[in-house]
Design a protein around this motif. Structure first.
Motif, mmCIF file in Angstrom:
data_model
loop_
_atom_site.group_PDB
_atom_site.id
_atom_site.type_symbol
_atom_site.label_atom_id
_atom_site.label_comp_id
_atom_site.label_asym_id
_atom_site.label_seq_id
_atom_site.Cartn_x
_atom_site.Cartn_y
_atom_site.Cartn_z
ATOM 1 N N SER A 550 -1.097 -47.698 -61.495
ATOM 2 C CA SER A 550 -2.534 -47.746 -62.186
ATOM 3 C C SER A 550 -3.754 -46.822 -61.945
ATOM 4 N N LEU A 551 -3.815 -46.199 -60.903
ATOM 5 C CA LEU A 551 -4.325 -44.901 -61.281
ATOM 6 C C LEU A 551 -3.863 -43.908 -62.615
ATOM 7 N N VAL A 552 -2.842 -43.287 -62.307
ATOM 8 C CA VAL A 552 -1.960 -42.181 -62.894
ATOM 9 C C VAL A 552 -2.236 -42.646 -64.634
ATOM 10 N N VAL A 553 -1.914 -44.176 -64.778
ATOM 11 C CA VAL A 553 -2.100 -44.036 -66.256
ATOM 12 C C VAL A 553 -3.412 -44.903 -66.614
ATOM 13 N N GLY A 554 -3.638 -45.497 -65.420
ATOM 14 C CA GLY A 554 -5.243 -46.789 -65.792
ATOM 15 C C GLY A 554 -6.060 -45.625 -65.728
ATOM 16 N N GLY A 555 -5.857 -45.397 -64.219
ATOM 17 C CA GLY A 555 -7.036 -44.061 -64.115
ATOM 18 C C GLY A 555 -7.422 -42.856 -65.146
ATOM 19 N N GLU A 556 -6.025 -42.895 -65.513
ATOM 20 C CA GLU A 556 -6.184 -41.147 -66.786
ATOM 21 C C GLU A 556 -6.760 -41.822 -68.027
ATOM 22 N N ALA A 557 -6.426 -43.677 -68.302
ATOM 23 C CA ALA A 557 -7.825 -43.433 -69.590
ATOM 24 C C ALA A 557 -8.982 -43.703 -69.011
ATOM 25 N N VAL A 558 -9.560 -44.750 -68.197
ATOM 26 C CA VAL A 558 -10.642 -44.555 -67.354
ATOM 27 C C VAL A 558 -11.347 -43.185 -67.591
ATOM 28 N N HIS A 559 -11.110 -42.606 -67.558
ATOM 29 C CA HIS A 559 -11.364 -41.065 -67.370
ATOM 30 C C HIS A 559 -11.260 -39.842 -68.986
ATOM 31 N N ARG A 560 -10.398 -40.786 -69.736
ATOM 32 C CA ARG A 560 -10.524 -39.998 -71.148
ATOM 33 C C ARG A 560 -12.121 -41.252 -71.708
ATOM 34 N N ALA A 561 -10.986 -42.141 -71.218
ATOM 35 C CA ALA A 561 -12.619 -43.121 -72.010
ATOM 36 C C ALA A 561 -13.889 -42.843 -71.853
ATOM 37 N N ALA A 562 -14.039 -42.432 -70.883
ATOM 38 C CA ALA A 562 -15.668 -41.560 -70.611
ATOM 39 C C ALA A 562 -15.891 -40.294 -70.644
ATOM 40 N N GLN A 563 -14.917 -39.740 -71.539
ATOM 41 C CA GLN A 563 -15.028 -38.671 -72.318
ATOM 42 C C GLN A 563 -15.669 -38.750 -73.209
ATOM 43 N N LYS A 564 -14.597 -39.675 -74.105
ATOM 44 C CA LYS A 564 -15.318 -39.919 -75.373
ATOM 45 C C LYS A 564 -16.258 -40.769 -75.686
ATOM 46 N N VAL A 565 -17.108 -41.723 -74.192
ATOM 47 C CA VAL A 565 -18.098 -41.429 -74.447
ATOM 48 C C VAL A 565 -19.222 -40.845 -74.472
ATOM 49 N N VAL A 566 -19.388 -39.098 -74.109
ATOM 50 C CA VAL A 566 -20.268 -38.490 -73.145
ATOM 51 C C VAL A 566 -19.794 -37.714 -75.030
ATOM 52 N N GLU A 567 -18.353 -37.440 -75.498
ATOM 53 C CA GLU A 567 -18.614 -36.823 -76.723
ATOM 54 C C GLU A 567 -19.571 -37.624 -78.102
ATOM 55 N N LYS A 568 -19.363 -39.572 -77.978
ATOM 56 C CA LYS A 568 -19.538 -40.042 -78.878
ATOM 57 C C LYS A 568 -21.549 -39.682 -78.366
ATOM 58 N N ALA A 569 -21.812 -39.720 -77.768
ATOM 59 C CA ALA A 569 -23.023 -39.146 -77.073
ATOM 60 C C ALA A 569 -23.689 -38.341 -76.752
ATOM 61 N N ARG A 570 -23.111 -36.862 -76.726
ATOM 62 C CA ARG A 570 -23.206 -35.708 -77.512
ATOM 63 C C ARG A 570 -24.134 -35.529 -78.611
ATOM 64 N N LYS A 571 -23.532 -36.607 -79.561
ATOM 65 C CA LYS A 571 -24.327 -35.848 -81.078
ATOM 66 C C LYS A 571 -25.632 -36.739 -81.113
ATOM 67 N N VAL A 572 -25.255 -37.887 -80.575
ATOM 68 C CA VAL A 572 -26.843 -38.523 -80.283
ATOM 69 C C VAL A 572 -27.803 -37.690 -80.049
ATOM 70 N N ALA A 573 -27.558 -37.389 -79.035
ATOM 71 C CA ALA A 573 -28.369 -36.101 -78.214
ATOM 72 C C ALA A 573 -28.835 -35.342 -78.393
ATOM 73 N N ALA A 574 -28.476 -34.801 -79.684
ATOM 74 C CA ALA A 574 -28.422 -33.459 -80.491
ATOM 75 C C ALA A 574 -29.599 -33.601 -81.770
ATOM 76 N N HIS A 575 -28.883 -34.550 -81.643
ATOM 77 C CA HIS A 575 -29.950 -35.849 -83.439
ATOM 78 C C HIS A 575 -31.006 -35.470 -82.204
ATOM 79 N N LEU A 576 -31.403 -35.817 -81.269
ATOM 80 C CA LEU A 576 -32.603 -36.666 -81.097
ATOM 81 C C LEU A 576 -33.386 -35.570 -80.358
ATOM 82 N N LEU A 577 -32.634 -34.320 -79.966
ATOM 83 C CA LEU A 577 -33.329 -33.041 -79.554
ATOM 84 C C LEU A 577 -32.817 -32.318 -79.949
ATOM 85 N N GLU A 578 -33.022 -32.236 -81.688
ATOM 86 C CA GLU A 578 -32.773 -31.423 -82.516
ATOM 87 C C GLU A 578 -32.460 -29.880 -82.561
ATOM 88 N N ALA A 579 -31.002 -30.366 -81.357
ATOM 89 C CA ALA A 579 -30.241 -28.555 -81.433
ATOM 90 C C ALA A 579 -28.535 -29.201 -81.935
#
Lengths: 792, 284, 163
Positions: A550-579
């Motif tokens: 669970s941790l080594v496969v499922g926890g890893e998936a959670v980790h990577r999914a969360a990183q994807k969220v950050v990457e998507k949010a970064r695009k929105v943040a850049a847009h909103l912060l005009e950077a």
């Protein structure tokens, strides 16, 4: 990328989110579930190990008050299908049909024969008594070796053999050639007794039909809601999209709920037939017959070595008790062990053969460790025998053969690539905590005095393969599915987070640990994360929980999914912060523009911005949610050194554990408190195999240890305090984590038995069969002949 | 699993209970604490027509001092027996053995009388009352009778009690001044003893003047190790006790089951007798 | 059918029940008090442990009719106004549960112990819990939790920070 995930959560002993309901009784066990019009299903089981069914008459049951329906196997034969085996390990495997209710032959005591459905559980139990069944006895098949003889009675007469399969593995030089140049060989036979898993929650299943639309919800005390859904669709013909499977609170599994059980298929079949909701709950003694068992093997193991104690080769011949049928992964269990016999040792030759044999007993399948405890036991036991043969300290012999830390990554002779580890470090730490030298000195004194109570010291330097599993490897092993895991993260408009996982916890603490992982990556408070699991409607994809994955496969998936969220949010943040994205930093959940720290947006604010979608980058989908499927590239290889000191009373044969020390390397640790708990529980089960537990059958094939009064699950009064510690070599996954669920069980059994034998070796004892009961110890001392035993 | 259906009465007095039992004949079962009966019912190993719940008969509960003996109501729970000051002072062996019965929750419900009437030779208390030379008092339609413990146990799960008789009290002679020990040998805390040995020892001038040894699970009834008892008389040191204990298994007929062979049980009886007597005699 | 009147966790219930109905089934199936689970049929596991008139019993080995006129406390009746008891807190803080199935019985058994022996040793705790089986924890953290709930020092488990 400049943003550094600040890890406030991973590595911290967060108290569990799961506990509040469990300590106040606000639970949702499957047997708790009540729905309008719920009927209770009860199952009549064969009292014989092997018999032809000549007559079943359920009609008297139908006369009883409160009985709604009753079915024989023949009545259900059309719709109930055959239970699946997802791991046909060889091309020519003998794979018999497995009807959920026997139709013309019963093949183990407990094989279902008929079913009643009644208004309540009491009426259902009563009605079973009135069903009439005539049996024509057939010979039981109980002895694994005799079962392979040409004239042996057959469990499945149409198959012409009791051999299910022969699975070979050979690597390196031929064993025969290294045996020729070896100076020492040691050959032993070990018996892995059958064990009953004993998850504290008995199994239960509830099926609620929605007759009009042909939809069914299956609640089951299962480890594998996702696999169960697919398999039930295939077995019963209910279309997969009309099936919803929910694993509510599940009270432990240890492999026993990694199964597609007849009762699950049966409850669905019956609910479909009568259009009413049904519940089945096993009693403990019923479960002892009906829930799969673990272990059950004869192991012939031979090592060849030089006089200096350098291992040259290893040969293992295994006969594995399949029981009466091949269930979900029955044949694969010993094969999971095949790769682990070489353990942490270097050698030139390895040969392995496993013969799967049918017997007229409850089917075997996964039980905590599943193949690896058996392998670890045999190699660690025989290493002690080799050390004795060579006059070497058992720890020293291991030192001379183990993979050194600078040799990682290391490809074992069995073909596994161990990514990380440090056996020296774990062993040194364990020896120091244990006080190894002092105990050896005390032991010597006692031996010299000829004390009636002897001191024994046992060591086990184990590794194991877990984190099931790379899908390509599973393909090569002929397993029927992949080994990936899914996770998705839903950023809710108010900034709260839902982690949806395909793992299906039943005590492991995934809700807490996945929250820790997600909170760190997203930079949100631990409390703002909820974890959704165990419902195929809410968490539609997953491979569930078993094999310390669970941790080594499922926890890893959670980790990577969360990183994807950050990457998507970064695009929105850049847009909103005009950077530009490159100019953003992400720390503690907040995006800020480098050099102008006042320009900032938290990821939780971005969640709302995304929800309103008033001002998103051109062309961007209005979501920062993300989903990942992770297929691991390798197994996970925790390791460690376990040391056990026992006092053995040679007069009575009683063994008492005096101290137990273990140092485990499970890589980076998400929650040390939970890891320690997993180790404790694993130790208890491994010790239980060494000293207490055994599913005993009589000569007719009846389960003699048929209730909890006869099958000895140890209590708090029977177990010692453990000293646990860790070393840490990060694994080669992004979290650096290794599995921990089974390590304690895998490591501890040989440590204990090695200690028992070590205590008695000066008396001429070389082995005690498990469980090392007082009588077996006493008999071993007596037949060794040089004990203090006075009576004849 | 689920008990089979039965009728149920809850008499308020011994007379009422006996009448109910007499009316029902062979098909009635007495329910005291239920700690033996309920598992039997749940596993459907017993199918009584009628269950007579004597649990609310106050006169059956409690311990009183009658001079040379303690009288313990049959319904006195294990928990109450082991904590009772009179029992602890005058029948320490019974208190000590009762502490080893099952677990705290079971001891809250299970009763001394129930354990004895159940007559499981693997139970701890039958051998103990046998060792204490206790008497068991039963009431039936024809009145009361007093049965010496050594006549009470007839066979596996069988006593001399008639179906319409109710065990009401246990008279335990005071064993003041006797040393005692109950040596229970079991594989896990909850398991039945493979063998249990109850020892009661009176010492005189550093020697064992008189020893009584009771054995649990060494036959179809609880037993006294009479040969060992005789051999122990006069023993003055651990070696003499060990020699005497060698005859502890004489006349026993232990069973074969997964926790022990007859041979092993006989061996244990000898070893545990030695240990129990040494402890009881303060020589351990 | 037999008429019974039982107070459970502060509420009085009157019901007609079959004499054979187990107290555990009465609580679970009739009253819907499913906080008390059932784990065996031989009174070995202790999962169903409740308090009956001030002493623990295994509710699978007591008939509902035997509880007539009695007061029953289950794990669901321990917390008052959402405030956990010291034992409940300790089980949480010492990670004394994993799957949680044995937990109600463990807590009830430990509560009974502390009533009789407010400062038990580890050994006494292990002996007192001999009738309650857990398959997950190996018991060590349960022992720690009971020590902690009784105000005795126990090695801290919680909130250790590594790395």
């Amino acid at each position: 990328m400049t943003d550094q995930a600040v890890e406030r959560e991973v590595g911290r002993s967060r108290l569990r989110k799961e506990d509040a309901r469990l300590i106040t009784g606000q639970t949702n066990w499957t047997d708790n579930i009540q729905v309008a019009g719920l009927l209770h299903l009860a199952i009549l089981r064969s009292p014989m190990a092997h018999a032809r069914i000549t007559r079943v008459d359920v009609s008297p049951a139908l006369e009883r008050p409160g009985v709604v329906a009753a079915f024989s196997g023949a009545d259900l034969a059309d719709g109930m299908g055959s239970l699946p085996c997802a791991w046909p390990v060889t091309e020519d495997i003998v794979l018999p049909d497995h009807p959920p209710v026997a139709v013309d032959e019963v093949r183990y005591a407990g094989d279902p024969v008929a079913v009643v459905v009644a208004r309540d559980r009491y009426a259902a139990a009563d009605a079973l008594e009135s069903i009439e069944v005539d049996y024509e006895p057939l010979p039981p098949v109980l002895d694994l070796e005799a079962a392979l003889a040409d004239d042996a009675p057959l469990v499945h007469s149409d198959k012409g053999t009791n051999r299910s399969y022969l699975w070979p593995l050979a690597a390196g030089e031929s064993f025969d050639s290294v045996r020729e140049r070896a100076e020492v060989t040691v050959k032993r036979r070990y018996h892995q007794q059958r064990l009953i898993p004993n998850a504290m929650e008995p199994r239960a299943v509830v099926v609620t039909p929605l007759a009009a639309s042909g939809e069914y919800t299956v609640y089951s005390a299962t480890q594998i809601p996702h696999i169960l859904r697919i398999m039930l669709a295939m077995v019963t013909g209910v279309p997969e999209h009309k099936l919803r499977v929910i694993a509510p609170d599940v009270g432990g599994g240890f492999g026993s709920k990694l199964q597609v059980y007849g009762e699950e298929a049966l409850a669905l079949t019956v609910a479909r037939k009568i259009g009413r909701p049904v519940k089945w709950t096993e009693s403990r003694s019923e479960g002892y017959l009906a829930t799969h068992h673990g272990r059950g093997m004869i192991q012939d193991i031979e090592v060849a070595a030089t006089r200096e104690g350098k291992l040259l080769g290893l040969k293992v011949d295994l006969i594995a008790d399949m029981g009466a049928y091949l269930m979900l992964v029955t044949p694969g269990i010993p094969i999971l062990g095949a790769f682990m016999y070489p353990a942490i040792y270097k050698m030139d030759a390895y040969e392995f053969n496993c013969t799967g044999v049918f017997t007229t007993r409850t089917p075997t399948d996964a039980y905590r460790g599943a193949g690896r405890p058996e392998a670890t036991f045999a190699i660690e036991r025989v290493m002690d025998e080799l050390a004795a043969e060579l006059g070497l300290d058992p720890v020293e012999l291991r030192r001379r053969n183990w993979i050194r830390h600078e040799e990682f990554p290391f490809t074992s002779i069995a073909g596994l690539t161990y990514d990380s580890g440090n056996y020296e470090a774990a062993t040194e730490k364990a020896l120091a905590l244990f006080g190894y030298d002092d105990l050896r000195a005390e032991q010597q004194k006692r031996n010299e005095r000829g004390d009636a109570v002897r001191l024994g010291i046992g060591v086990s330097t184990y590794t194991e393969m877990c984190g099931l599993a790379p899908s390509r490897v599973l393909r090569d092993l002929r397993y029927g599915a992949g080994g990936w895991e899914a996770a998705s993260i839903r950023m809710l408009p108010t900034g709260k987070v839902e982690v949806v996982t395909g793992t299906s916890p039943h005590g492991q603490g995934h809700v807490t640990c996945w929250s820790q992982i997600a909170a760190d990556v997203l930079g949100v408070p631990f409390e703002d994360v909820e974890v959704v699991h165990g419902d195929t409607k809410a968490a539609p994809q997953g491979m569930d929980t078993y094999g310390s994955r669970s941790l080594v496969v499922g926890g890893e998936a959670v980790h990577r999914a969360a990183q994807k969220v950050v990457e998507k949010a970064r695009k929105v943040a850049a847009h909103l912060l005009e950077a530009s994205e490159q100019d953003l930093e992400f720390t503690n959940g907040v995006f800020s523009v480098k050099g102008s720290p006042e320009a900032r947006r938290s990821i939780q604010e971005i969640a709302f911005e995304t929800f309103s979608s008033h001002d998103l980058p051109d062309g961007m989908e209005p979501t920062i949610n993300a989903e990942t499927l992770v297929d691991p590239e390798n197994f996970s290889y925790p390791h460690g050194t376990h040391l056990c000191a026992v006092e053995v009373d040679t007069e009575t044969g009683r063994t008492r554990i005096r101290s137990y020390v273990c140092v485990d390397d499970v890589g980076r640790v998400v929650n040390p408190m939970i890891v320690e708990g997993q180790v404790h529980g694993g130790l208890a089960q491994g010790i239980a195999q060494a000293l207490y537990e055994e599913a005993v059958y009589d000569a007719e094939g009846n389960l003699v240890s048929g209730t909890m009064a006869d099958y000895l699950v140890p209590s708090a009064a029977d177990l010692p305090d453990f000293v646990t510690d860790r070393t840490e070599t990060p694994a080669a996954n992004s979290l650096g984590v290794k599995g921990v669920g089974e390590a304690g069980t895998i490591a501890s059994t040989p440590a204990v038995v090695n200690a028992v034998v070590d205590a008695l070796r000066p008396l001429g004892v070389h082995d005690v069969r498990m469980p090392c009961t007082p009588e077996r110890v006493w008999q071993a001392v007596r037949s060794a002949g040089s004990g203090k035993e006075a009576s004849a | 699993m689920i008990p089979p259906a039965f009728d149920y009465v809850r008499p308020a007095s011994v007379d009422e209970a006996v009448r109910a039992l007499a009316d029902a004949g062979e098909d009635a079962k007495v329910l005291a604490g239920g700690q033996s009966l309920l598992p039997l019912l749940r596993l459907r190993l017993a199918f009584p027509e009628l269950v007579v719940d004597v649990g609310r008969i106050p006169e059956l509960r409690g311990v009183r001092d009658e001079g040379d003996a303690l009288v313990i109501g049959a319904l006195t729970t294990h928990h109450d027996v082991m904590h009772d000051p009179l029992v602890r002072r005058h029948a320490g062996l019974l208190a000590a053995a009762t502490e080893t019965v099952a677990d705290p929750a079971v001891r809250h419900r299970g009763t001394l009388g129930g354990s004895l009437a159940h007559a499981d030779p693997a139970g701890d208390l039958p051998a103990v009352v046998l060792t204490l030379d206790a008497e068991l008092v039963a009431v039936g339609p024809n009145g009361r009778r007093t049965i010496p413990a050594r006549e009470f146990f007839v066979d596996y799960l069988q006593t001399v009690l008639a179906p319409d008789e109710l065990l009401v009290e246990v008279r335990v002679p005071k064993a003041d001044g006797w040393g005692f020990h109950y040596e229970k040998f079991h594989r896990v805390a909850q398991a039945w003893p493979i063998v249990g040995v109850a020892a009661l020892v009176r010492r005189d001038n550093g020697h064992i003047a008189e020893a009584r040894v009771g054995l649990s699970n060494m036959g179809s009834t609880p037993l006294r190790a009479t040969a060992a008892e005789q051999a122990l008389a006069g023993a003055g040191d651990p070696d003499a006790v060990a020699r005497a204990a060698e005859s502890a298994a004489e006349g026993t007929r232990p069973s074969q089951d997964p926790s022990g062979s007859p041979e092993y049980r006989a061996h244990l009886a000898r070893v545990l007798t030695k240990r129990a007597v040494l402890t009881a005699a303060g020589m351990g | 059918m037999t008429h019974i009147k039982v107070n459970v966790d502060g509420t009085t219930y009157e019901d007609e029940v079959e004499p054979r109905l187990l107290l555990a089934h009465y609580l679970r199936d009739r009253l819907g008090l499913t906080g008390t689970p059932i784990g065996c049929d031989t009174s070995n596991c202790g999962a169903c442990t409740v308090d009956l008139d001030g002493a623990t019993v295994k509710s699978c080995s007591v008939l509902a009719v035997q509880a007539d006129g009695s007061e029953v406390t289950t794990v669901q009746g321990l917390a008052k106004d959402g405030e956990w008891t010291a034992l409940q807190r300790a089980f949480h803080e010492r990670h004394a549960l994993q799957c949680g199935y044995c937990t109600p019985g463990m807590i009830m058994a430990a509560r009974d112990l502390l009533r009789e022996n407010p400062q038990p040793t580890s050994y006494e705790i292990r002996q007192a819990l001999e009738g309650n089986l857990c398959r997950c924890t190996g018991y060590q953290n349960i022992v720690r939790a009971v020590l902690a709930a009784s105000g005795q020092e126990a090695p801290a488990v919680a909130e250790e920070v590594t790395a």
